[in-house]
Design an enzyme around this catalytic site. Structure first.
Site, PDB file in Angstrom:
ATOM      1  N   SER A 131       1.772  -3.363  -8.801  1.00 39.24           N
ATOM      2  CA  SER A 131       0.401  -3.626  -9.123  1.00 39.24           C
ATOM      3  C   SER A 131      -0.106  -2.887 -10.373  1.00 39.24           C
ATOM      4  CB  SER A 131      -0.505  -3.286  -7.947  1.00 39.24           C
ATOM      5  OG  SER A 131      -0.410  -1.925  -7.652  1.00 39.24           O
ATOM      6  N   SER A 177       4.657  -0.089  -6.918  1.00 41.53           N
ATOM      7  CA  SER A 177       3.727  -0.512  -7.959  1.00 41.53           C
ATOM      8  C   SER A 177       3.757   0.221  -9.285  1.00 41.53           C
ATOM      9  CB  SER A 177       2.298  -0.473  -7.416  1.00 41.53           C
ATOM     10  OG  SER A 177       2.156  -1.498  -6.454  1.00 41.53           O
ATOM     11  N   LYS A 181      -4.931   3.600 -14.703  1.00 44.32           N
ATOM     12  CA  LYS A 181      -5.001   2.408 -13.833  1.00 44.32           C
ATOM     13  C   LYS A 181      -6.375   2.350 -13.184  1.00 44.32           C
ATOM     14  CE  LYS A 181      -2.465   0.176 -10.032  1.00 44.32           C
ATOM     15  NZ  LYS A 181      -1.383   0.348  -9.031  1.00 44.32           N
TER      16      LYS A 181
END
Lengths: 93, 479
Positions: free
Chosen positions: B140, B164, B65
């Site tokens: 997210s 997330s 990420k």
């Protein structure tokens, strides 16, 4: 109730310049959010300790022994402006 | 799957495998990645083919990420303010993966600074759900979920502050793990809310999650919130007996706010657990309803402090040189997206003089009550179950207008971060063709227990074997 002045004050505290129409949008959105926050008042928190940290750790220290570090060059690599091994910024004084 | 992949790579060609992935990614319209580390990754793969090395992830590509620092690979948190920023160091978890021989293939798309529950807050482009590209993949850790679900990467790391990792896992049919706070080092994770953030894993099944969790967990002196708790051998503990396990079904998980299809999938999942010998009970977590507003005081407050460093001085965007004030004000105006600005300002307000007690302190007191309620429930039960999210993946644009509506996505995930507990989202079926996730919440540091339940459940149901149809091209309709 949050006012436009409040938004301007907060934007000053947060150092974020906000355009006028976004200011108006923020006033509306903040008031919706703050209304939603009123729920928190429903809860009786008399005598309840706040949880600032979920863990029981306290005063996590290490021995004062120098270990690896970035070189000055590495540290400056992403700088928008630099000079003579320093980060360069507009004058402060 | 890990051992199979490792064998394949050793027997065949890591370079070929990785090249095929990169081709697939470039042809995909799902926007899973912000940066591809093609050159460095392919070079590593070639080196591996010439002279294979050892390690649990030897020659295996991993997607990271974009809020997790990767040395030499641009890390911008899907934000304009960090476009072009290349970290001079690796996050602890990245170091660990590299120690196990992994190849870092690229950085995945996300909601800007991890603020969002759909992927739509990316400053560049929204990621799309491989099960239906007109829908969000969740956020997210949107890109990480998309990459794994669409088989663009074998697995990925994400981060979880209020859901997330778990919510995108739920929307994309994956296993998403949020560890106990302090289990995984945050060194190198771009901070959003320091008392809530944790790095987590996104994989197809529980065995892969267990392997990956074993590699990234553990004490790190560089993170002062890292806990010196020994790391169990997660893979070895997967086969743990779940007969007799006490499962607490959270009553609030079946409320009206949860879509009927999600409730139905959960009920069937609970039947499976009962069939495996779990002892089912019901529990009410009445503080859950206050977790959301409390979180939206605490997280933005902490974010307002953590994001103060983006000022145009040392890295990232600088929008003006006129004066210091102007540099700060214009840089942050130009560099941050609207949701990030909203949260910073909300947090600034909640911490400001005159409001600190009413908001921040109050929210932290409520946090104590939430933690205590969980603690109590987890004495009567070994695991608590809720849906991960109140709905399945929704269409792009549907919830973008009203911030509060978007916040509700994390209704069941947020309380877990507030208490610092571990939780896993497990795929538990479909509703209208879209994946549904079940959330398992465990005691502090009981990741092994959660993974064992997830493993037993998935081995019985096979939900982890489903894959979306190969991504069809997305017609260029404007949204």
């Amino acid at each position: 109730m949050i006012t436009r002045e409040d938004v301007e004050h907060i934007s000053w505290l947060a150092s974020i310049k906000i355009e006028d129409d976004f200011k108006d949008e923020l006033v509306r959105q903040f008031n919706t959010i703050l209304e939603y926050f009123q729920q928190l008042d429903e809860v009786d928190t008399e005598g309840v300790e706040p949880t600032y940290r979920v863990l029981d750790l306290e005063n996590v220290f290490r021995e004062d022994i120098p270990s690896g570090s970035l070189s000055q060059e590495e540290a400056l690599r992403n700088a928008p402006r630099k000079e003579d091994g320093y980060f360069k910024s507009p004058r402060i004084v | 799957m890990l051992s199979v992949l490792r064998e394949e790579l050793r027997a065949g060609s890591a370079e070929e495998y990785l090249s095929r992935l990169f081709d697939k990614i470039k042809r995909s319209r799902l926007n899973a990645f912000t940066t591809l580390a093609e050159e460095s990754a392919l070079e590593r793969a070639r080196q591996f083919d010439r002279e294979p090395w050892d390690g649990l992830l030897a020659g295996v590509p991993v997607a990271i990420k974009d809020c997790i620092s990767t040395k030499g690979i641009e890390t911008n948190c899907s934000s304009r303010i960090l476009r072009g920023y290349t970290p001079p160091y690796d996050a602890h978890v990245v170091e660990r993966l590299k120690e196990e021989g992994a190849i870092i293939m690229g950085k995945t798309n996300m909601d800007e600074f991890a603020m969002g529950s759909s992927g739509e807050n990316s400053a560049f482009f929204p990621a799309r759900n491989p099960w239906d590209p007109s829908r969000v993949p969740g956020g997210s850790s949107s890109g990480s979920a998309v990459a794994v679900a669409a088989s663009l990467a074998p697995w990925a790391l994400g981060s979880d502050t209020g859901g997330s990792v778990r919510q995108p896992a739920s929307f994309c049919g994956l296993v998403g793990v949020k560890p106990t706070y302090g289990r995984v080092s945050r060194y190198g994770l771009v901070a959003f809310a320091s008392s809530l953030d944790q790095i987590g894993t996104l994989t197809h099944d529980a065995a892969e999650a267990a392997a990956l969790m074993g590699m990234i967990s553990g004490y790190d002196p560089a993170d002062s919130t890292s806990v010196p708790e020994p790391v169990p051998d997660y893979p070895a503990l997967l086969g743990r007996e779940i007969r007799g396990l006490r499962v607490g079904v959270v009553r609030e998980g079946f409320g009206e706010g949860v879509e009927p299809g999600v409730r139905e999938a959960l009920r069937r999942a609970l039947d499976v657990l009962a069939g495996l010998g779990a002892v089912m009970g019901e529990v009410s977590l009445s503080m859950t309803t206050y977790a959301l507003p409390a979180y939206y005081v605490i997280a933005p407050a902490e974010a307002s402090s953590n994001l103060a460093r983006y000022d145009g001085v040392r890295y990232g965007l600088r929008a003006s040189d006129r004066s210091v004030r102007d540099m700060y004000g214009r840089t942050r105006q130009a560099g941050f997206g609207p949701e990030v600005k909203r949260r910073i300002m909300l947090g600034t307000y909640a911490l400001s003089a005159g409001y600190y007690d009413a908001y921040y302190k109050k929210a932290q007191q409520i946090r104590t009550l939430i933690k205590n309620e969980f603690s109590s429930a987890l004495q009567s039960y070994d695991v608590l179950v809720t849906p991960t999210a109140p709905s399945v993946a929704f269409p792009l644009g549907e919830k973008a207008a009203d911030p509060v509506q978007m916040y509700y996505q994390d209704y069941f995930t947020i309380p877990v971060n507030m208490a610092g507990l571990p939780a896993v989202s497990v795929p538990c079926g479909f509703s209208g063709g879209l994946p549904v996730g079940m959330q398992l919440i465990g005691r502090w540091f009981d990741e092994a227990g959660l993974l064992a339940i997830a493993h037993a459940y998935l081995e019985t149901t096979g939900w982890h074997r489903f894959r979306p149809q190969p991504a069809v091209s997305v017609a260029g309709e404007a949204r």
